[in-house]
Design a protein around this motif. Structure first.
Motif, PDB file in Angstrom:
ATOM      1  N   GLY A 112     -19.158  -4.834  17.335  1.00 48.27           N
ATOM      2  CA  GLY A 112     -19.374  -4.991  18.777  1.00 48.27           C
ATOM      3  C   GLY A 112     -20.439  -6.012  19.134  1.00 48.27           C
ATOM      4  N   LYS A 113     -20.766  -6.907  18.190  1.00 46.60           N
ATOM      5  CA  LYS A 113     -21.852  -7.862  18.426  1.00 46.60           C
ATOM      6  C   LYS A 113     -21.377  -9.201  18.971  1.00 46.60           C
ATOM      7  N   LEU A 114     -20.058  -9.444  18.942  1.00 45.78           N
ATOM      8  CA  LEU A 114     -19.501 -10.656  19.547  1.00 45.78           C
ATOM      9  C   LEU A 114     -18.051 -10.404  19.949  1.00 45.78           C
ATOM     10  N   GLY A 115     -17.545 -11.228  20.863  1.00 47.81           N
ATOM     11  CA  GLY A 115     -16.187 -11.051  21.368  1.00 47.81           C
ATOM     12  C   GLY A 115     -15.174 -11.957  20.695  1.00 47.81           C
ATOM     13  N   TRP A 116     -15.586 -12.658  19.651  1.00 45.83           N
ATOM     14  CA  TRP A 116     -14.742 -13.618  18.945  1.00 45.83           C
ATOM     15  C   TRP A 116     -14.482 -13.068  17.558  1.00 45.83           C
ATOM     16  N   LYS A 117     -13.210 -12.823  17.210  1.00 48.43           N
ATOM     17  CA  LYS A 117     -12.897 -12.116  15.966  1.00 48.43           C
ATOM     18  C   LYS A 117     -13.135 -12.935  14.698  1.00 48.43           C
ATOM     19  N   LYS A 118     -12.638 -14.151  14.678  1.00 51.46           N
ATOM     20  CA  LYS A 118     -12.773 -15.059  13.533  1.00 51.46           C
ATOM     21  C   LYS A 118     -12.039 -16.336  13.897  1.00 51.46           C
ATOM     22  N   PRO A 119     -12.179 -17.405  13.104  1.00 56.69           N
ATOM     23  CA  PRO A 119     -11.434 -18.628  13.440  1.00 56.69           C
ATOM     24  C   PRO A 119      -9.938 -18.334  13.568  1.00 56.69           C
ATOM     25  N   ILE A 120      -9.310 -18.919  14.571  1.00 58.10           N
ATOM     26  CA  ILE A 120      -7.885 -18.663  14.812  1.00 58.10           C
ATOM     27  C   ILE A 120      -7.045 -19.104  13.615  1.00 58.10           C
ATOM     28  N   SER A 121      -7.483 -20.126  12.880  1.00 59.20           N
ATOM     29  CA  SER A 121      -6.718 -20.565  11.701  1.00 59.20           C
ATOM     30  C   SER A 121      -6.650 -19.446  10.652  1.00 59.20           C
ATOM     31  N   CYS A 122      -7.718 -18.662  10.536  1.00 58.08           N
ATOM     32  CA  CYS A 122      -7.744 -17.533   9.593  1.00 58.08           C
ATOM     33  C   CYS A 122      -6.873 -16.397  10.128  1.00 58.08           C
ATOM     34  N   HIS A 123      -7.008 -16.133  11.424  1.00 59.97           N
ATOM     35  CA  HIS A 123      -6.275 -15.042  12.065  1.00 59.97           C
ATOM     36  C   HIS A 123      -4.762 -15.280  11.979  1.00 59.97           C
ATOM     37  N   LEU A 124      -4.343 -16.535  12.079  1.00 66.65           N
ATOM     38  CA  LEU A 124      -2.914 -16.873  12.061  1.00 66.65           C
ATOM     39  C   LEU A 124      -2.320 -16.986  10.652  1.00 66.65           C
ATOM     40  N   PHE A 125      -3.148 -17.020   9.624  1.00 67.99           N
ATOM     41  CA  PHE A 125      -2.623 -17.186   8.270  1.00 67.99           C
ATOM     42  C   PHE A 125      -1.620 -16.077   7.957  1.00 67.99           C
ATOM     43  N   PRO A 126      -0.448 -16.381   7.395  1.00 67.63           N
ATOM     44  CA  PRO A 126       0.025 -17.567   6.706  1.00 67.63           C
ATOM     45  C   PRO A 126       0.759 -18.596   7.593  1.00 67.63           C
ATOM     46  N   ALA A 127       0.593 -18.500   8.897  1.00 70.16           N
ATOM     47  CA  ALA A 127       1.156 -19.542   9.773  1.00 70.16           C
ATOM     48  C   ALA A 127       0.111 -20.641   9.922  1.00 70.16           C
ATOM     49  N   LYS A 128       0.590 -21.866  10.013  1.00 72.16           N
ATOM     50  CA  LYS A 128      -0.316 -22.996  10.188  1.00 72.16           C
ATOM     51  C   LYS A 128       0.143 -23.791  11.393  1.00 72.16           C
ATOM     52  N   VAL A 129      -0.798 -24.087  12.283  1.00 72.55           N
ATOM     53  CA  VAL A 129      -0.492 -24.850  13.487  1.00 72.55           C
ATOM     54  C   VAL A 129      -0.945 -26.288  13.289  1.00 72.55           C
ATOM     55  N   THR A 130      -0.045 -27.232  13.563  1.00 72.57           N
ATOM     56  CA  THR A 130      -0.408 -28.650  13.513  1.00 72.57           C
ATOM     57  C   THR A 130       0.068 -29.321  14.791  1.00 72.57           C
ATOM     58  N   LYS A 131      -0.701 -30.284  15.234  1.00 78.51           N
ATOM     59  CA  LYS A 131      -0.322 -31.045  16.430  1.00 78.51           C
ATOM     60  C   LYS A 131       0.605 -32.177  16.028  1.00 78.51           C
ATOM     61  N   SER A 132       1.545 -32.498  16.899  1.00 74.89           N
ATOM     62  CA  SER A 132       2.463 -33.607  16.660  1.00 74.89           C
ATOM     63  C   SER A 132       1.685 -34.920  16.736  1.00 74.89           C
ATOM     64  N   SER A 133       1.993 -35.840  15.814  1.00 76.59           N
ATOM     65  CA  SER A 133       1.338 -37.147  15.847  1.00 76.59           C
ATOM     66  C   SER A 133       1.924 -38.006  16.974  1.00 76.59           C
ATOM     67  N   MET A 134       3.132 -37.680  17.418  1.00 76.36           N
ATOM     68  CA  MET A 134       3.807 -38.423  18.486  1.00 76.36           C
ATOM     69  C   MET A 134       3.347 -37.978  19.875  1.00 76.36           C
ATOM     70  N   ASP A 135       3.137 -36.654  20.024  1.00 73.33           N
ATOM     71  CA  ASP A 135       2.767 -36.092  21.326  1.00 73.33           C
ATOM     72  C   ASP A 135       1.721 -35.009  21.107  1.00 73.33           C
ATOM     73  N   PRO A 136       0.446 -35.271  21.447  1.00 72.38           N
ATOM     74  CA  PRO A 136      -0.631 -34.300  21.168  1.00 72.38           C
ATOM     75  C   PRO A 136      -0.475 -32.963  21.908  1.00 72.38           C
ATOM     76  N   ASP A 137       0.434 -32.898  22.896  1.00 73.85           N
ATOM     77  CA  ASP A 137       0.670 -31.631  23.590  1.00 73.85           C
ATOM     78  C   ASP A 137       1.648 -30.731  22.837  1.00 73.85           C
ATOM     79  N   VAL A 138       2.340 -31.294  21.845  1.00 73.19           N
ATOM     80  CA  VAL A 138       3.322 -30.530  21.078  1.00 73.19           C
ATOM     81  C   VAL A 138       2.664 -29.992  19.801  1.00 73.19           C
ATOM     82  N   GLU A 139       2.887 -28.698  19.546  1.00 76.04           N
ATOM     83  CA  GLU A 139       2.353 -28.077  18.331  1.00 76.04           C
ATOM     84  C   GLU A 139       3.484 -27.500  17.491  1.00 76.04           C
TER      85      GLU A 139
END
Length: 194
Positions: A112-139
């Motif tokens: 209960g000492k913070l409202g942030w659980k952990k980095p989202i990259s860790c929380h989402l593992f084994p999924a990995k999010v990458t941004k499109s090199s063509m369109d930065p709004d697309v993931e």
């Protein structure tokens, strides 16, 4: 690929099955890699603002690493990342009495000492999010388990019949919101019925 808004989700997120089996892998994803955990820009502030609360759950080696390298680093290949102890375990990681790597950030959150659980990259593992090199709004959201390390998790997922998107429900909602998750779940049940 499933398109929801500007997110392209790989079919494996719906079709494959996965449940972390910490008794077998010992949290190896927290020390196995070419850099620390990837961080989003807003997470850099979380580390700065909450470091004192997190520090109480860290190892002396982790604290020394952060004090020497900083709370986060910039890696040319991966962007902002957590520091690692001698290129191994994440500086925010520690081993419990069973030898399983736990996260000091997550422990501070559960206390209960913070409202942030952990980095989202860790929380989402084994999924990995990458941004499109063509369109930065697309993931792209891809399923990328570690071949050897995650074998037990893949087996446990199959045994329990838990699809990746169900295992990642909390993390996916945290990242993209309830509506995105509901659309993903609806797509999965539509695919199952055919």
């Amino acid at each position: 690929m499933i398109a929801i808004d500007n997110k392209l989700v790989s079919d494996e997120i719906l079709e494959e099955q996965f449940v972390c089996d910490l008794n077998k892998c010992k949290g190896g994803c927290c020390e196995d890699g070419d850099a620390g955990a990837p961080l989003e820009k807003d997470e850099l502030d979380e580390l700065i603002d909450n470091y004192e609360a997190i520090k109480e759950y860290m190892t002396p080696e982790g604290i020394a690493t952060v004090e020497k390298q900083g709370k986060y680093l910039y890696d040319v290949s991966f962007g902002w990342v957590t520091p690692t102890i001698n290129g191994g375990i994440c500086a925010y990681g520690y081993r419990d009495e069973k030898g399983i790597i736990k996260c000091a950030i997550e422990q501070a959150y559960y206390a209960g000492k913070l409202g942030w659980k952990k980095p989202i990259s860790c929380h989402l593992f084994p999924a990995k999010v990458t941004k499109s090199s063509m369109d930065p709004d697309v993931e792209f959201v891809n399923y990328i388990p570690r071949e050897d390390l995650c074998k037990a998790a893949c087996n446990l997922g199959k045994k329990l019949k838990v699809p990746v998107y169900v295992f990642l429900k909390e993390a996916l909602i945290r990242k993209y919101g309830e509506e995105f998750y509901e659309a993903l779940a609806a797509t999965a049940s539509h695919m199952d019925s055919h």
